[in-house]
Design a protein around this motif. Structure first.
Motif, mmCIF file in Angstrom:
data_model
loop_
_atom_site.group_PDB
_atom_site.id
_atom_site.type_symbol
_atom_site.label_atom_id
_atom_site.label_comp_id
_atom_site.label_asym_id
_atom_site.label_seq_id
_atom_site.Cartn_x
_atom_site.Cartn_y
_atom_site.Cartn_z
ATOM 1 N N THR A 165 0.861 -1.174 0.000
ATOM 2 C CA THR A 165 0.000 0.000 0.000
ATOM 3 C C THR A 165 0.899 1.226 0.000
ATOM 4 O O THR A 165 1.790 1.351 0.842
ATOM 5 C CB THR A 165 -0.925 0.020 1.229
ATOM 6 N N ALA A 170 -2.931 10.119 -1.253
ATOM 7 C CA ALA A 170 -4.044 9.179 -1.063
ATOM 8 C C ALA A 170 -3.458 7.775 -1.081
ATOM 9 O O ALA A 170 -2.354 7.554 -1.594
ATOM 10 C CB ALA A 170 -5.097 9.342 -2.154
ATOM 11 N N ARG A 171 -4.199 6.815 -0.507
ATOM 12 C CA ARG A 171 -3.699 5.447 -0.368
ATOM 13 C C ARG A 171 -4.137 4.587 -1.562
ATOM 14 O O ARG A 171 -5.291 4.636 -1.985
ATOM 15 C CB ARG A 171 -4.218 4.829 0.930
ATOM 16 N N HIS A 198 -12.901 0.337 1.160
ATOM 17 C CA HIS A 198 -13.382 1.151 2.287
ATOM 18 C C HIS A 198 -12.712 0.701 3.583
ATOM 19 O O HIS A 198 -12.299 1.537 4.402
ATOM 20 C CB HIS A 198 -14.900 1.048 2.408
ATOM 21 N N ARG A 199 -12.594 -0.586 3.788
ATOM 22 C CA ARG A 199 -11.997 -1.091 5.025
ATOM 23 C C ARG A 199 -10.526 -0.709 5.146
ATOM 24 O O ARG A 199 -10.035 -0.403 6.237
ATOM 25 C CB ARG A 199 -12.165 -2.612 5.088
ATOM 26 N N ASP A 201 -9.164 1.917 3.568
ATOM 27 C CA ASP A 201 -9.036 3.351 3.272
ATOM 28 C C ASP A 201 -8.220 3.569 2.000
ATOM 29 O O ASP A 201 -7.296 4.388 1.950
ATOM 30 C CB ASP A 201 -8.406 4.101 4.448
ATOM 31 N N THR A 203 -7.984 4.664 -2.076
ATOM 32 C CA THR A 203 -8.653 5.476 -3.090
ATOM 33 C C THR A 203 -8.788 4.709 -4.399
ATOM 34 O O THR A 203 -9.845 4.707 -5.026
ATOM 35 C CB THR A 203 -7.890 6.788 -3.311
ATOM 36 N N VAL A 224 -14.890 2.920 -5.032
ATOM 37 C CA VAL A 224 -15.272 3.758 -3.894
ATOM 38 C C VAL A 224 -15.700 5.150 -4.347
ATOM 39 O O VAL A 224 -16.384 5.865 -3.616
ATOM 40 C CB VAL A 224 -14.129 3.877 -2.860
#
Length: 291
Positions: A165, A170-171, A198-199, A201, A203, A224
């Protein structure tokens, strides 16, 4: 009786292409000072682009030349995002067309992002400098779930590019395909990938295939944001640059070329520049008005 705020002019630009039919489109509102969150989300939703940018007055003390510093917010059709590279490039090009090339400074939710715009032969090119990036391990179970949502067997990954990650505003989860054919065949479980993102986080998921030492092809699912795929993703390009450097996949000084959007019929080109001694990542590309 209250009077609804009139909808402002919404510009339409594309980033990472010098032609309107390439790259990634973005909506731009040059003065969003009278809009609230619901207004901005409604405009982004109606446009349907992966993101739209909204300019406001700069926070007190923001560096930059007078009149060339701004607050900026980004909305997808479904939600606000902390940083968006292509909408930043598009906005800087739109501003340069009105006030001339040079440096702009944007205060984003992720931090301060300077953008330098140059012009040659009527074509504008913008280079953003990311916030401080980081790269972190991704749990094996989360990688397994991402692959299941994508419908990718683990054997289709490139073993030289371990999943990570990466963040540069942004991730993004970075997954590398072993072949161009694997990258081209993208048909995923929208709801399942959205739930995982979502879990964690995230993008986007940054899907990559390496053509040569410095040339890559990339794709970015973006459920998302309410979009199946992002045509050209500056924030993910910056995150990938940080990832490739940290894992020693490219030199500390390097210029990478990322091709994106061809599989969607909107080809674009992103240039990622890495400099030894500076952890920040520079992402550049051309931009133009759509109409």
């Amino acid at each position: 009786m209250t009077t609804k705020t009139p909808r402002p002019e919404v510009l339409r630009y594309t980033a990472f292409s010098s032609t309107p039919d390439g790259g990634n489109p973005a909506g731009i509102v040059l003065d969003a000072s009278a809009l609230d969150d619901s207004d901005m989300l409604a405009i982004a939703h109606d446009l349907g682009y992966s993101e739209s940018a909204f300019l406001t007055a700069p926070p007190e003390g923001l560096g930059g030349r007078e009149g060339r510093a701004y607050g900026i917010r980004y909305f997808s059709p479904k939600a606000e995002v902390p940083f968006c590279g292509h909408a930043t490039v598009a906005t800087a090009v739109a501003l340069a067309e009105r006030t001339g090339p040079g440096e702009f400074v944007f205060a984003t939710r992720a931090g301060t992002v300077p953008v330098e715009v140059t012009e040659e032969g009527g074509t504008f090119r913008a280079t953003l400098t990311s916030v401080e990036p980081y790269v972190e391990e991704t749990a094996d179970a989360d990688v397994t779930e991402a692959l299941a949502a994508l419908g990718w067997p683990a054997a289709d990954l490139d073993p030289d590019f371990p999943p990570r990650t990466a963040f540069a505003g942004a991730r993004h989860l970075v997954l590398a395909a072993a072949t161009r054919e694997r990258l081209a065949d993208l048909s995923y479980d929208f709801a399942r990938l959205e739930a995982l993102m979502h879990r964690l986080d995230l993008t986007t998921v940054q899907l990559v295939w390496r053509e040569s030492a410095t040339v890559f092809h990339v794709r970015d699912p973006f459920p998302v944001g309410g979009v199946v795929e992002d045509p050209a993703t500056g924030a993910a390009a910056a995150a990938f640059g940080a990832y490739a450097r940290e894992l020693g996949l490219v030199p500390a000084d390097a210029v990478l070329t990322l091709h994106q959007g061809a599989d969607l019929g909107r080809p674009g080109e992103l240039t990622v520049t890495l400099r030894a001694g500076d952890r920040r990542v520079r992402v550049s590309g051309t931009g133009t008005r759509i109409r």
